[in-house]
Design an enzyme around this catalytic site. Structure first.
Site, short mmCIF file in Angstrom:
data_model
loop_
_atom_site.label_atom_id
_atom_site.label_comp_id
_atom_site.label_asym_id
_atom_site.label_seq_id
_atom_site.Cartn_x
_atom_site.Cartn_y
_atom_site.Cartn_z
N ASP A 41 0.82 -1.20 0.00
CA ASP A 41 0.00 0.00 0.00
C ASP A 41 0.86 1.26 0.00
OD1 ASP A 41 -2.55 -1.35 0.10
OD2 ASP A 41 -1.98 -1.93 2.13
N THR B 183 -1.73 -1.92 4.76
CA THR B 183 -2.93 -1.75 5.58
C THR B 183 -3.77 -3.01 5.36
OG1 THR B 183 -4.02 -0.55 3.78
CG2 THR B 183 -2.98 0.77 5.50
N HIS C 100 -7.73 -10.48 6.27
CA HIS C 100 -6.41 -11.00 6.62
C HIS C 100 -6.39 -11.69 7.98
CE1 HIS C 100 -4.57 -9.01 3.12
NE2 HIS C 100 -5.51 -8.11 3.33
N ASP D 178 0.12 -13.46 2.37
CA ASP D 178 0.73 -12.35 3.12
C ASP D 178 2.09 -12.76 3.68
OD1 ASP D 178 -1.56 -10.84 2.66
OD2 ASP D 178 -2.39 -11.20 4.66
#
Length: 155
Positions: free
Chosen positions: A51, A63, A69, A97
């Site tokens: 981001d 973010t 997430h 992630d």
């Protein structure tokens, strides 16, 4: 339990969910600008399309929405319908992630995750607290960290 929407309606609803310039991204961008940090946004050449990229400090800021997430906070609720589908989808996001953070760190980037609950909701941090934590991490070092309603801590 089956979905309460038709497949076409669910698809339309999912397409409407933004992936950039979200409310939490706008709030964080304002705080970074207010603090005098220069940044770029969503560079597709970097893993995970971060981001915010702060080249001067060699750091990345993500973010993360607490639902998408799987953050362990009051904003995350397991859906009552199609539970298995959603948990699998969210689990893949978490795995991706972790992979992206590992890749970025191997490339020499420092990575900060700012959780949605720190930016909005009844327990959000105020601007002064957020700016203090952002500056502390950006200027102070540390490979990875996260900011949520409890403050800042290593990942």
């Amino acid at each position: 339990m089956t979905d309460v929407h038709s497949k076409a309606t669910r698809s339309k609803n999912m397409r409407a969910i933004g992936t950039r310039d979200t409310a939490i991204e706008k709030r964080l961008a304002g705080l970074l600008t207010q603090s005098g940090f220069a940044f770029r946004v969503q560079d597709a050449a970097l893993a995970g399309r971060p981001d915010f990229i702060l080249d001067d400090y060699r750091c990345i800021i993500f973010t993360h929405g607490c639902f998408w997430h799987h953050h362990d906070c009051y904003l995350f609720k397991v859906p009552a319908t199609r539970t298995e589908f959603w948990l699998e989808k969210i689990g893949k996001n978490v795995t991706r992630d972790q992979r992206d953070i590992t890749t970025l760190m191997a490339q020499g980037w420092r990575v900060l995750i700012v959780w949605e609950c720190a930016l909005r909701g009844r327990l959000k941090l105020d601007d002064a607290a957020l700016i203090e934590r952002l500056e502390e991490w950006i200027c102070g070092g540390g490979q990875t960290a996260q900011i949520d309603t409890t403050g800042i801590r290593p990942v």
